[in-house]
Design an enzyme around this catalytic site. Structure first.
Site, short mmCIF file in Angstrom:
data_model
loop_
_atom_site.label_atom_id
_atom_site.label_comp_id
_atom_site.label_asym_id
_atom_site.label_seq_id
_atom_site.Cartn_x
_atom_site.Cartn_y
_atom_site.Cartn_z
N GLU A 221 0.83 -1.21 0.00
CA GLU A 221 0.00 0.00 0.00
C GLU A 221 0.86 1.26 0.00
O GLU A 221 0.53 2.27 0.62
CB GLU A 221 -0.97 0.01 1.19
CG GLU A 221 -2.10 -1.00 1.05
CD GLU A 221 -3.18 -0.83 2.10
OE1 GLU A 221 -3.14 0.16 2.84
OE2 GLU A 221 -4.06 -1.70 2.17
N GLY A 222 1.98 1.19 -0.69
CA GLY A 222 2.89 2.32 -0.77
C GLY A 222 4.08 2.12 0.16
O GLY A 222 3.91 2.00 1.37
#
Length: 846
Positions: free
Chosen positions: A505-506
């Site tokens: 998620e990043g």
């Protein structure tokens, strides 16, 4: 002398209006009156009045101001402002700003903060956590999942589907649970304290993916068909975004589709469709959770229309489609092995796969809208999934480490009473409190309709980093017990899976250095976005209003930072009295300091600040720690301000404020202009850096709270799965802790008797029997001490295996050493010297 007094009068008037952030016209009037008083009453030169009148006229008469000040500034601003790409524009426009805007303002509104509702579960949500979630946790054997089956067992999968775990976010009209975001997070937290693999399995369908996207953007036909099937687990979804060449740079994905006409067979119905408008897609994705077993593939790709079949532009942009994985050309099934976690995760690909236009999420009207759709939904999911798993790690580490440190002895003393160990336990408790508070406040925002994109980045980065810290400290305290993995090691799998949370998620590095402040400066600042849009639209009038407001904002924060720095914020208002008042005052002070430093950073570095990632990261750290401090204050308030929780509050807020101060110090020390950095420091820290990390005694209080079965400990680990089974490696901890505490006095009495020569015997058991025989303790006390020692041994024992590292046997048979029995398996002979044997016996002299 008169001139000095006159200057002082004008200066005080200026500082006063700047501090209270008065409107420009009022500030101008007050300065004018002050100057007039200096001229008429104090005999100052009338020249001063003339100068002030001219300056104020230029500032307040818009045509004059634009001609002399803002229009020239506008020309420079347009040249130095970097153009914003479409993906950047959509990211900026996605989500909402909320409490983060208050922190960026330099004047947080605490009444507003405490008026946000305290998060609560409905009766239905509570029943689901107490019922199906509790049952699911009992069914999970993380060792078996991770090392034997490499997947959830079939009956567990079926239970998850049947009980609606995959449809928590889906509306009831489609057969889902329609739980609040708070309930969703708490379910994930509870499962994650039992099994990370199971938590991810439940988490992903309820996070960014087909269910979320369909509810917001799907056509009615898509919703009516897919959402009921997703809610009941008939369909297993995944969402494929990440490509080998594009991870955090999702906007640079190479996967593409071309609008064309073609034919296909619908795998859901078996019907053949000829010459329909659609897309021919080619892609290669990886790291796709649930991808190997998914029945529905959400796919993100860039769409092109070279023949103009859609009648618009040829480069359409990122588009999201929903493709049955049985569709011809879709390749799934292979798996990645993420750390030691074994949740289903793997690559998928396809080459020239034809799909009809109706499979685009939202239909033809939503082609090219994929990036906006994704970033809007991501601002919700990033507040829930990984932050909830981080909270779970904090709760698990706090519960187990506090108990273990009281149960485990060295040198006749519980290891948690050594200051070096209590320092680590304090960090575990404090960070667990911070993580829970930070997520609770964000979930409150989500449940009142906000989509706080900046806060989602703060939560993703800071909760997962704190997870790393608490698990590191927990591993240190448990030492060898945590190093040797096995069915009874409740920390190793979480520790080994840390890179998963840090990466997905990043990536955390990019989230910290590019997103938190980079997005926050634009979204949360009251003027920057307006200024940027005015430049894009060549709107000089809008720029004039924004830049004048911005200048006043910056000056006000500079004055506020200086005054509060000189006074220690002693005269700043606080919504609460008592021991917490000082924290509200210091948050206000640091908020003004941060806002001023951020403004000066943007003004002095312009667009290049985007590439000064270390400076941007430090400003992001300052904003993040202000958020964490206020979230902690909010949590304490919502919990009823229990006096016994005060050490946790103090440690958590003081640490957050100290970290904020150090982040600003790093920004000022490394500013490319040493002179400007020095000048800013004189305003932000006029008397030096006065905030301190928590005192040692505060940390010791926190550690003590975790080493006893206190109400504070229970509140901290709320929503953790807590087995009561003595045969469970975590379930036994509470039994052992209570038994050890109950017999500490007896153990002290026995040790003293042994030192005095009144209690003799070669083994611990011999000495215990001798104590009964001599009347030093009763038979009931003998039984209590024996049980406490047996439970203690069960807690501290480490798994062992056969010679091939298979078949963990601890707990299957019984090993007897020196009269002390404990669950174990036959093992190879060990050194038989008295020292080696006695070293394994609790209470034996070494």
């Amino acid at each position: 002398m008169t001139a000095l007094i006159s200057v002082a009068i004008v200066l005080v008037a200026f500082l006063a209006v700047a501090y209270v952030r008065a409107p420009l016209w009022f500030s101008s009037l007050l300065v004018l009156l002050g100057t007039a008083f200096a001229v008429l009453a104090r005999g100052a030169s009338p020249v001063w009045l003339g100068v002030v009148v001219v300056v104020l006229a230029v500032l307040n008469l818009k045509p004059l101001r634009r001609a002399l000040i803002t229009n020239p500034l506008f020309g420079v601003f347009k040249k130095i402002t970097p153009p914003m790409s479409q993906t950047e524009q959509e990211a900026v426009d996605a989500g909402t700003v909320w409490w983060d805007r208050d922190l960026f303002s330099g004047k947080p509104d605490y009444a507003r903060l405490h008026n946000f509702p305290a998060p609560q579960l409905t009766a239905e949500e509570q029943a689901f956590i107490d019922g199906p979630t509790e049952q699911l946790c009992k069914m999970l054997d993380d060792w078996k999942i991770t090392h034997e089956t490499k997947d959830l067992e079939q009956h567990v999968w079926q239970f998850i589907k049947d009980q609606g775990f995959l449809g928590m976010i889906i509306k009831k009209e489609y057969g889902g649970k329609e739980f609040s975001n708070y309930a969703h997070a708490r379910v994930v937290t509870k499962i994650a304290t039992r099994s990370g693999s199971a938590a991810v399995t439940v988490m992903v369908p309820n996070s960014l993916g087909p269910g979320e996207l369909l509810q917001h953007y799907g056509t009615e036909q898509q919703k009516n068909y897919y959402l009921p099937r997703l809610a009941k687990g008939v369909e297993i979804p995944c969402f494929a975004l990440t490509s080998p060449e594009a991870g955090s740079d999702a906007g640079g994905i190479p996967d593409y589709g071309v609008v064309t006409r073609g034919s296909y067979t619908d795998p859901r119905t078996g019907e053949r469709h000829e010459n329909v408008l659609g897309i021919r897609v080619s892609w290669e994705k990886r790291y796709i959770t649930l991808g190997p077993i998914a029945t529905i593939l959400g796919l993100a790709f860039k769409l092109y229309d070279p023949d103009g079949l859609l009648g618009g532009k040829k480069d359409i942009g990122i588009t999201c489609a929903l493709i049955p994985t049985e569709h011809e050309g879709v390749e799934i099934g292979r798996r990645h092995y993420p750390a030691t976690s074994v949740f289903q995760n793997g690559p998928n690909w396809g080459n020239n796969v034809f799909i009809p236009m109706e499979w685009v999420i939202g239909g033809k009207d939503y082609v090219g809208q994929g990036w906006r759709m994704l970033v809007e939904c991501l601002s919700v999911g990033r507040c829930i999934s990984l932050p909830a798993m981080s909270v779970a790690s904090g709760k698990l580490a706090a519960f187990t480490t506090g108990a273990y440190a009281r149960i485990r002895n060295q040198f006749g003393l519980a290891i948690g009473k050594f200051e070096g160990v209590d320092e680590a336990i304090a960090r575990i408790g404090g960070y667990a409190y911070q993580m829970d508070a930070a997520q609770r406040l964000a979930l409150t925002g989500l449940d009142i309709g906000e989509k706080p994109s900046v806060l989602s980045g703060i939560l993703k980065y800071h909760n997962t980093e704190r997870m790393r810290k608490v698990l590191n400290d927990a591993m240190d305290v448990h030492a060898g017990k945590a190093v040797c993995i096995g069915p009874n090691n409740y920390l190793a799998h979480g520790y080994q899976a840390i890179p998963v949370a840090i990466t997905v998620e990043g990536a955390n590095i990019l989230t910290r250095s590019m997103i938190i402040f980079g997005q926050g400066a634009i979204r949360c600042h009251p003027y920057v976005l307006t200024e940027m849009r005015s430049a894009m639209n060549n709107d000089g009038a809008a720029f004039d209003s924004a830049v004048i407001g911005h200048i006043g904002f910056t000056v006000s924060n500079a004055v506020r930072a200086l005054v509060m720095g000189l006074t220690g914020a002693a005269f700043v208002g606080s919504p609460k009295s008592g021991k917490t008042a000082v924290y509200y005052k210091q948050v206000t002070r640091m908020s003004s300091a941060f806002a001023f430093a951020a403004d000066m950073g943007m003004a002095s570095l312009g667009g290049s600040l985007k590439f000064k990632e270390k400076l941007s990261a430090r400003l992001g750290d300052a904003l993040s720690n202000l958020y964490i401090a206020t979230a902690v204050l909010k949590k304490y308030h919502d919990d009823g301000m229990p006096e016994e929780d005060l050490p946790l509050l103090q440690w958590s807020v003081q640490t957050a404020l100290y970290d904020c101060q150090m982040a600003l110090d790093g920004f000022l020390s490394n500013h490319p202009s040493p002179l400007l950095g020095w000048l800013m420091r004189r305003l932000v820290f006029p008397l030096g850096m006065s905030l301190r990390a928590p005192a040692d005694y505060v940390g010791t209080k926190v550690a003590k709270l975790l080493m006893e079965p206190t109400a504070t400990r229970d509140r901290l680990v709320e929503y953790m799965y807590r087995s009561t089974d003595e045969s469970d490696p975590i379930g036994v901890l509470d039994h052992a802790l209570k038994a050890v505490i109950a017999t500490e006095g007896l153990e002290h009495k026995l040790r003293k008797a042994q030192r005095d020569g009144k209690n003799v015997g070669l083994t611990a058991m011999d000495r215990l029997d001798d104590a009964v025989a001599k009347g030093l303790i009763s038979k009931e006390e003998h039984a209590a001490v024996t049980r406490a020692r047996q439970l203690k041994r069960q807690v501290i024992m480490v798994d062992d295996f056969d010679g091939n590292l298979e078949n963990p046997d601890l707990g299957v048979t019984t090993r007897v050493i020196l009269g002390h029995s404990a669950p174990a398996a036959p093992v190879a002979p060990k050194p038989s010297t008295p020292e080696a044997v006695l070293a394994e016996v609790p209470g034996a002299p070494v």
